[in-house]
Design a protein around this motif. Structure first.
Motif, mmCIF file in Angstrom:
data_model
loop_
_atom_site.group_PDB
_atom_site.id
_atom_site.type_symbol
_atom_site.label_atom_id
_atom_site.label_comp_id
_atom_site.label_asym_id
_atom_site.label_seq_id
_atom_site.Cartn_x
_atom_site.Cartn_y
_atom_site.Cartn_z
ATOM 1 N N LEU A 196 -15.086 8.171 -1.924
ATOM 2 C CA LEU A 196 -13.952 7.271 -2.053
ATOM 3 C C LEU A 196 -14.442 5.847 -2.282
ATOM 4 O O LEU A 196 -15.185 5.292 -1.467
ATOM 5 N N ASP A 197 -14.039 5.252 -3.391
ATOM 6 C CA ASP A 197 -14.391 3.878 -3.719
ATOM 7 C C ASP A 197 -13.347 2.968 -3.061
ATOM 8 O O ASP A 197 -12.267 2.725 -3.611
ATOM 9 N N LEU A 198 -13.658 2.463 -1.863
ATOM 10 C CA LEU A 198 -12.691 1.670 -1.117
ATOM 11 C C LEU A 198 -12.352 0.364 -1.816
ATOM 12 O O LEU A 198 -11.218 -0.111 -1.732
ATOM 13 N N GLU A 199 -13.315 -0.234 -2.501
ATOM 14 C CA GLU A 199 -13.031 -1.476 -3.216
ATOM 15 C C GLU A 199 -12.013 -1.233 -4.323
ATOM 16 O O GLU A 199 -11.057 -1.998 -4.492
ATOM 17 N N LYS A 200 -12.176 -0.153 -5.065
ATOM 18 C CA LYS A 200 -11.218 0.201 -6.111
ATOM 19 C C LYS A 200 -9.875 0.568 -5.503
ATOM 20 O O LYS A 200 -8.809 0.205 -6.032
ATOM 21 N N CYS A 201 -9.932 1.270 -4.394
ATOM 22 C CA CYS A 201 -8.710 1.694 -3.711
ATOM 23 C C CYS A 201 -7.889 0.469 -3.289
ATOM 24 O O CYS A 201 -6.681 0.394 -3.527
ATOM 25 N N LEU A 202 -8.548 -0.507 -2.662
ATOM 26 C CA LEU A 202 -7.856 -1.709 -2.206
ATOM 27 C C LEU A 202 -7.314 -2.526 -3.370
ATOM 28 O O LEU A 202 -6.256 -3.144 -3.272
ATOM 29 N N ALA A 203 -8.025 -2.517 -4.488
ATOM 30 C CA ALA A 203 -7.597 -3.292 -5.652
ATOM 31 C C ALA A 203 -6.476 -2.601 -6.429
ATOM 32 O O ALA A 203 -5.797 -3.242 -7.233
ATOM 33 N N SER A 204 -6.258 -1.312 -6.192
ATOM 34 C CA SER A 204 -5.288 -0.548 -6.973
ATOM 35 C C SER A 204 -3.877 -0.610 -6.402
ATOM 36 O O SER A 204 -2.942 -0.126 -7.036
ATOM 37 N N SER A 205 -3.726 -1.177 -5.213
ATOM 38 C CA SER A 205 -2.419 -1.175 -4.566
ATOM 39 C C SER A 205 -1.400 -1.965 -5.381
ATOM 40 O O SER A 205 -1.695 -3.041 -5.903
ATOM 41 N N ASN A 206 -0.193 -1.417 -5.482
ATOM 42 C CA ASN A 206 0.889 -2.107 -6.172
ATOM 43 C C ASN A 206 1.641 -3.056 -5.253
ATOM 44 O O ASN A 206 2.490 -3.823 -5.700
ATOM 45 N N GLU A 207 1.397 -2.974 -3.950
ATOM 46 C CA GLU A 207 2.074 -3.803 -2.962
ATOM 47 C C GLU A 207 1.023 -4.545 -2.136
ATOM 48 O O GLU A 207 -0.133 -4.120 -2.061
ATOM 49 N N PRO A 208 1.405 -5.637 -1.467
ATOM 50 C CA PRO A 208 0.458 -6.338 -0.605
ATOM 51 C C PRO A 208 -0.067 -5.420 0.499
ATOM 52 O O PRO A 208 0.673 -4.589 1.032
ATOM 53 N N LEU A 209 -1.345 -5.555 0.829
ATOM 54 C CA LEU A 209 -1.945 -4.737 1.880
ATOM 55 C C LEU A 209 -1.227 -5.001 3.196
ATOM 56 O O LEU A 209 -0.940 -6.139 3.550
ATOM 57 N N LYS A 210 -0.935 -3.946 3.933
ATOM 58 C CA LYS A 210 -0.163 -4.071 5.156
ATOM 59 C C LYS A 210 -0.996 -4.545 6.344
ATOM 60 O O LYS A 210 -0.459 -4.736 7.440
ATOM 61 N N PHE A 211 -2.300 -4.704 6.152
ATOM 62 C CA PHE A 211 -3.184 -5.047 7.265
ATOM 63 C C PHE A 211 -3.948 -6.323 6.953
ATOM 64 O O PHE A 211 -4.142 -6.689 5.785
ATOM 65 N N SER A 212 -4.431 -6.991 8.027
ATOM 66 C CA SER A 212 -5.126 -8.267 7.839
ATOM 67 C C SER A 212 -6.547 -8.086 7.324
ATOM 68 O O SER A 212 -7.096 -8.980 6.689
ATOM 69 N N ARG A 213 -7.160 -6.928 7.585
ATOM 70 C CA ARG A 213 -8.529 -6.690 7.136
ATOM 71 C C ARG A 213 -8.517 -6.091 5.732
ATOM 72 O O ARG A 213 -7.918 -5.021 5.513
ATOM 73 N N SER A 214 -9.164 -6.768 4.814
ATOM 74 C CA SER A 214 -9.202 -6.281 3.433
ATOM 75 C C SER A 214 -10.622 -6.024 2.949
ATOM 76 O O SER A 214 -10.816 -5.717 1.770
ATOM 77 N N ASP A 215 -11.608 -6.130 3.849
ATOM 78 C CA ASP A 215 -12.991 -5.905 3.428
ATOM 79 C C ASP A 215 -13.316 -4.413 3.468
ATOM 80 O O ASP A 215 -13.076 -3.737 4.477
ATOM 81 N N PRO A 216 -13.840 -3.842 2.403
ATOM 82 C CA PRO A 216 -14.143 -2.407 2.358
ATOM 83 C C PRO A 216 -15.066 -1.957 3.477
ATOM 84 O O PRO A 216 -14.958 -0.811 3.940
ATOM 85 N N ALA A 217 -15.990 -2.825 3.918
ATOM 86 C CA ALA A 217 -16.942 -2.427 4.959
ATOM 87 C C ALA A 217 -16.224 -2.046 6.250
ATOM 88 O O ALA A 217 -16.616 -1.092 6.935
ATOM 89 N N TYR A 218 -15.182 -2.799 6.600
ATOM 90 C CA TYR A 218 -14.430 -2.473 7.821
ATOM 91 C C TYR A 218 -13.785 -1.101 7.707
ATOM 92 O O TYR A 218 -13.858 -0.282 8.634
#
Length: 606
Positions: free
Chosen positions: A215-237
């Motif tokens: 799973l490519d978490l960086e791609k996953c986070l960038a693909s969202s159509n809506e704002p991320l629901k959580f404060s942590r947006s770093d893939p490492a976390y």
């Protein structure tokens, strides 16, 4: 004193001389719960919390709650959040299922901005949102899921010991800590979604997965159509959370449950088949309305399809798809959106679409009876794990039209129990074109014996995985962490927030008052203008009436003069004839006179 398992008669125990009972009170029904005022701060604080809890129970009409851990019934603790949706429906159904023991709900809650989902924990004794027993403030608050959280661990241990919890069902770890998986109690996690395998809830996580790299978490986070629901947006976390979650599942022997096969397969894929066997158990369904209510689908007079869409619309639930394809759908079908939610306000004014923003579950049959759709359309672009609306409309005998993916592909047999389309805009339009043209027949629907399992049947399978040989008795729980300063600070914080909220309301009231005054002034001006125009109109109407009368008089005069002219013309014709007669007589007399004169001339000559 201690209470035996069978219930009511306490037995003597010399080793235990006294105990603190934190949920026992005596109420005189002849007196109100708010009787009297306490002036001592510590008493006011203690009884203020008690009164608040009792008033809430009274408002919810809850008269009794179970004796958690004090009888032979096992106690199940549900771990979830307060976002509602399918998780809330599942926890509610299971909590009220007979012969399953007692149920407690530990729900995370936070502000609606979604960045701190675990600001506090609410312990509930009557299913989701009902029967508040305790409220715990978390410091620090939890966004997403904490790997460790010392205060959460102490609070959870206190709940387990205080209420004699026997088993744990995790529906969501959002707003919780992974300590929920490390209690040593029989524990199962039910996969209602793909969290925490993926932090993004509105896309299919497999879109960001490859067999080579995972799973490519960086791609996953960038693909969202809506704002991320959580404060942590770093893939490492999120990678560390996935890793630690998997370790806990394996070390603690957590049972894993999925409602459909595709959910189980996706989880295994996302973790490269490192998970233990995921048990597939469909959610049970007990209709909350009368299934035999007659619904009569009706085609539209203009030949278009009559379709309904039930449930919240969002980016992953088909809102974007509908916005893109509304113009192409309009010649083919009229859509009635029922319970589409606030985001569907973007669809207001579009021709061929009616929008009902919200409804209560018990209202659904009547709304569908009024709309009388030929089928119910599902527009999800993210694979559904279950979907309770599908269960409801099938219980009402309606035909589902859904994308060929996720749970829909497993639960609907194309052409017999419903219709499936390729999960994109073109696939949907192609199916609607065939239906509109009559090239695709309507399916007959499921047979009666194909109805979905009841809640009690599914519950029996859940608890087979969490066997309890002997229900636990409540122990001696440790004191709640920081029961005075933290909780008192939380009360003060709540009071401050309430004060700010009141200020905002006062400001809003002032703004509304100004708006009312402005609109009142405008209304008065309009009224004065209307009165002036009314007077002018009345004056104009009076002048018009005078003009009508004058025209009538002139018309009469014209008719009289016309008649006089006609009489005059008649007299003139008579006069002409008389003149002609006189002219003839004159000519005759003139000729006679000439003859007479001739004769006279002859006589003279003679």
């Amino acid at each position: 004193m201690r209470f035996p398992r069978s219930g009511a008669v306490p037995e003597r125990d010399d080793k235990l001389q006294f105990a603190l009972i934190d949920n026992l009170f005596v109420h005189d029904p002849k007196k109100p719960l708010t009787l009297g005022k306490a002036n001592i701060p510590i008493i006011r604080g203690a009884f203020g919390a008690l009164r608040d809890r009792l008033l809430q129970l009274d408002e919810e009409a809850i008269e009794t709650l179970p004796y958690f851990g004090l009888d032979d019934q096992p106690v199940t603790l549900h771990i979830c959040h307060d976002w509602g949706g399918g998780i809330e429906r599942w926890v509610h159904d299971l909590s009220h299922c007979p012969a399953t023991g007692h149920h407690l709900v530990l729900s995370s809650t936070g502000k609606s901005n979604g960045k701190a989902d675990g600001q506090s924990l609410v312990l509930l004794g009557d299913g989701p949102r009902r029967g508040c027993l305790h409220r715990f403030v978390l410091e620090p608050p939890i966004s997403g899921t904490a790997l460790t959280h010392s205060q959460y661990e102490l609070l959870l241990r206190w709940v387990l010991e205080r209420f004699g919890v026997d088993r744990i069902l995790v529906s969501s770890l959002i707003g919780h800590s992974l300590e929920a998986l490390r209690t040593g109690k029989p524990t199962a996690q039910v996969f209602h979604d793909f969290y925490p395998a993926s932090p993004v809830l509105d896309i299919d996580p497999l879109d960001a997965f490859s067999p080579e790299t995972g799973l490519d978490l960086e791609k996953c986070l960038a693909s969202s159509n809506e704002p991320l629901k959580f404060s942590r947006s770093d893939p490492a976390y999120w990678e560390s959370l996935r890793t630690r979650w998997l370790e806990d599942v394996l070390e603690q022997h957590i049972a894993l449950i999925a409602p459909t096969r595709h959910v189980a397969d996706r989880w295994q894929t996302l973790f490269r088949n490192q998970l233990p066997t995921v048990k597939v158990i469909p959610h049970g369904f007990d209709p909350s309305f009368e299934p035999s209510l007659p619904l009569e689908p009706k085609a539209l007079a203009d030949g278009r399809l009559n379709l309904a869409v039930v449930g919240r619309l969002s980016s992953g639930k088909g809102l974007d798809l509908l916005l893109r394809s509304a113009e192409r759908i309009r010649p083919l079908a009229h859509l009635t959106l029922i319970g589409a939610g606030k985001q569907a306000e973007r669809l207001f004014g579009l021709p061929g679409i009616d929008v009902v923003l919200d409804y209560r579950t018990e209202q659904l049959p009547e709304l569908l009876r009024i709309a009388a759709p030929q089928a119910v359309l599902f527009l999800s672009t993210v694979p559904e794990t279950w979907n309770y609306v599908l269960s409801e409309i099938r219980a009402l005998g309606l035909i589902p039209i859904a994308p060929r993916q996720g749970s829909f592909e497993e639960r609907i047999e194309h052409g017999r129990t419903g219709l499936l389309y390729q999960p994109d805009e073109n696939g949907l339009l192609e199916l609607l074109v065939h239906l509109h043209a009559g090239r695709l027949p309507w399916p007959p629907g499921p047979e009666e014996e194909e109805q979905e399992p009841r809640v009690r049947e599914s519950a029996a399978r859940y608890f087979d995985l969490l066997s309890v040989s002997q229900p636990a008795l409540p122990g001696r729980p440790t004191l709640l962490p920081d029961p005075s300063g933290l909780q008192r600070g939380a009360v003060l914080a709540d009071r401050a927030e309430q004060s700010l909220e009141i200020r905002r309301y006062v400001t809003r009231i002032d703004q509304l008052s100004e708006e009312v005054e402005r609109r009142t002034d405008w209304s008065l001006r309009q009224k004065r203008l209307a009165e002036e125009r009314t007077r002018w109109a009345k004056s104009l109407e009076s002048d018009l009436e005078v003009s009508r009368k004058r025209i009538g008089s002139l018309q009469d005069e014209l008719e009289n003069r016309t008649a006089w002219a006609q009489d005059l013309e008649s007299d003139l014709e008579v006069s002409r004839k008389r003149i002609g007669s006189l002219q003839d007589e004159l000519e005759n007399r003139t000729a006679w006179a000439q003859d007479l004169e001739s004769d006279l001339e002859v006589s003279r000559k003679r």
